[in-house]
Motif scaffolding. Structure first.
Motif: not given
Length: 599
Positions: A356-357, A384-385, A436, A517-518, A545-547
């Motif tokens: 999550d970067r 990120a996000g 991920n 996260p992606i 939520h997330g990228t």
């Protein structure tokens, strides 16, 4: 297909026999016992004719002669001739039991070995790069994993032990024949190198023709697989006649190759049968001559004829085994072309950083082999996000960006860098990276499962409540409930029983449930109407939520993205937000104006 640079040999399957070799050893011992028992019957006949019925001395080992004399000698055996028949029966029973044990142990060893081969093949194929699968036809891979494996199975279960058995039979037969009469045995021996010699010639001819025929069958299988996979396209465009003609053409080619192979095999077997017949006639005639001239006894002649019959069959089988061995060699080579293909590998000491970067593409250049450069000097960063929208024409390199991020294709050294949180993705463990990153493709693949199992596929949760939650996010919950069996409805192979838009929404629900996260949406809303598109985007924006990376052709699908890049011929030609790009001269504004006027 990657060419095998190693020595391809059936012996390379030896490691697959680990844990099963005792079965093969027991099978070998049983074969030796069975051969011994078979060869004792003619000796019983010889002794009975020459030394029991007639008056020739017992030509037996000293301990057997002594044992017979202790029973009463020739007179006792003449009075109890049934004992000679009983001896033959004992050897027949011993042969039968040994043959059974041989077959049983061979079956256990063979099936266990082939199971390991199939498991290894399937496991290895799972780890082969995406690029390898693109270069090889699915039908040909299936043909290798089925028919070629079956040929290996037949070799191990039948031909391998038969080769040992035949060799042992020939050696024992010749040994006993030379012990009885060297001259007559030499006449029988002359035929062996002739049969083996012409069999070796056919070995190479058959191998070459079988390779061509096997490859043709792989192509035929690929045509059938492709036709069945694209059956809706075939029906929609009325391509039945075209597909039928294409299949018939390949089928005729395949048939012609096997007919040619059959001619060669027929000539091989015909010559073998002719030589075998000549050997039998020659030995019978020569044996009669030797009996008339008192060179051998009547009992020895009968035993000799029996041994020659036993010799003719294995000698003839040796020729056929060599031709079968040629086909097996080709199949083993085709299998090891898969097993020797380089699988995906992690770098040394791979890392598992938080995903999550920020994601960054730095000076990325990429090409698919000789097809020319697909991406040129790509530079952008995704905070990120946040959400990145990608717009561009077909072939502009949009999907390639996601393939590289997920390492479906490896970015070569010297062609730039892709990082997550500052870590080069080439250093990240593949399993960690892909666990991920969630991807929904324009044409998603759905397995033949229920809606519930399809959506929960790849997730740790399988309860209906969780499945429903993500189905609602993908705006597919009401549609699933409209089916008679609801979430237990089977959606069919590749999702054939539901529409393209429904498949995309099921695939979106499946990806969202993995909670990565992606998240990547590769034109995955193209088959849904604009109203449903808007509902899905609103649902995802409010609850997920997330990228996020969204590839689309509709401006409305990406207009709310935090950042938008426009691709053209492998380059980024525009970047910004919807508000800045819609007023800037360029591709984005032209598409926006066109789509706005069409609504």
């Amino acid at each position: 297909m990657k060419k095998d640079k190693k020595h391809t040999s059936i012996l390379r399957f030896y490691p697959f026999t680990k844990g099963l070799r005792h079965n093969f050893v027991l099978a070998l011992i049983s074969i030796v016992i069975a051969v011994f028992a078979n060869y004792m019957t003619p000796q019983v006949i010889r002794v009975t004719v020459d030394s029991v019925i007639n008056d020739s001395p017992f030509n037996l080992p000293a301990f057997l002669t002594g044992w017979i004399e202790s029973l009463g000698g020739r007179a006792f055996l003449r009075e109890n001739i049934v004992l000679c028949a009983l001896a033959s029966l004992i050897f027949a029973v011993l042969s039968g039991v040994s043959t059974y044990l041989s077959r049983m142990n061979m079956a256990k060893g063979c099936e266990g070995t082939v199971t390991k081969i199939r498991d290894t093949l399937f496991s290895h194929i799972q780890r082969l790069p995406y690029a390898w699968h693109n270069l090889n036809q699915t039908g040909d891979i299936i043909q290798r994993c089925t028919q070629d494996v079956d040929l290996i199975r037949n070799f191990i279960s039948d031909q391998m032990m038969e080769l040992v058995r035949v060799t042992f039979l020939i050696v024992v037969s010749l040994g006993l024949m030379f012990a009885m009469n060297a001259q007559l045995a030499l006449i029988a021996f002359i035929f062996i190198p002739i049969v083996v010699g012409y069999s070796l010639i056919f070995f190479f001819i058959v191998g070459d023709r079988f390779r061509v025929a096997d490859e043709a069958e792989g192509t035929l299988t690929a045509i059938v697989q492709e036709n069945l996979t694209g059956v809706r396209v075939v029906r929609a465009f009325g391509r039945e006649r075209f597909e039928k003609d294409k299949f018939n053409k390949q089928n005729e080619l395949f048939t012609d190759m096997w007919v040619r192979l059959g001619r060669v095999l027929g000539l091989n077997w015909g010559l073998g049968d002719l030589l075998s017949g000549l050997q039998v006639i020659t030995i019978m005639a020569a044996g009669i001559f030797f009996v008339v001239n008192d060179s051998i006894t009547e009992g020895e002649y009968l035993a000799f004829i029996a041994y020659n019959s036993m010799l003719v069959w294995p000698t003839r089988s040796l020729g056929r085994l060599l031709s079968e061995l040629s086909k097996t060699g080709i199949s083993s080579k085709r299998l090891f072309e898969i097993l020797d293909a380089e699988p995906e590998r992690d770098t040394e000491n791979p890392v598992t950083p938080p995903m999550d970067r920020d994601i960054e593409f730095k000076n990325v250049n990429f090409s698919y082999g000789a097809s020319g450069e697909v991406l040129h000097d790509i530079n952008f960063k995704i905070k990120a996000g946040t959400t990145l929208g990608i717009l561009g024409s077909t072939g502009s390199g949009k999907s390639t960006l996601t393939y590289l991020l997920d390492r479906l294709y490896e970015l070569p050294e010297g062609c730039g860098e892709i990082t997550v949180g500052g870590v080069d993705i080439r250093r990240i463990a593949l399993d960690h990276l892909r666990r991920n990153i969630g991807i929904v493709l324009q044409e998603p693949f759905l397995f033949s499962k229920s809606f519930k199992d399809s959506i929960s596929d790849g997730s740790d949760r399988h309860d209906l409540e969780s499945v429903r939650r993500y189905a609602r996010l993908a705006v597919i919950d009401d549609t699933i409930d409209s089916f008679a069996e609801g979430y237990d409805t089977q959606i069919g192979e590749r999702g054939v029983t539901i529409s393209g838009g429904q498949k995309q929404r099921v695939a979106i629900a499946r990806m969202l449930m993995q909670n990565t996260p992606i998240k990547i949406f590769d034109d995955s809303l193209s088959a849904v109407d604009m109203e449903t598109d808007a509902k899905i985007r609103e649902s995802i924006n409010q609850n997920v939520h997330g990228t996020t990376i969204i590839i689309a052709h509709r401006i409305t699908t990406i207009m709310n993205a935090d950042q938008i890049i426009v691709m053209d011929k492998g380059r980024i030609v525009q970047r910004g937000t919807h508000e800045t790009l819609k007023d800037e001269d360029g591709i984005y504004k032209r598409i926006y104006d066109t789509q706005r006027s069409a609504t």
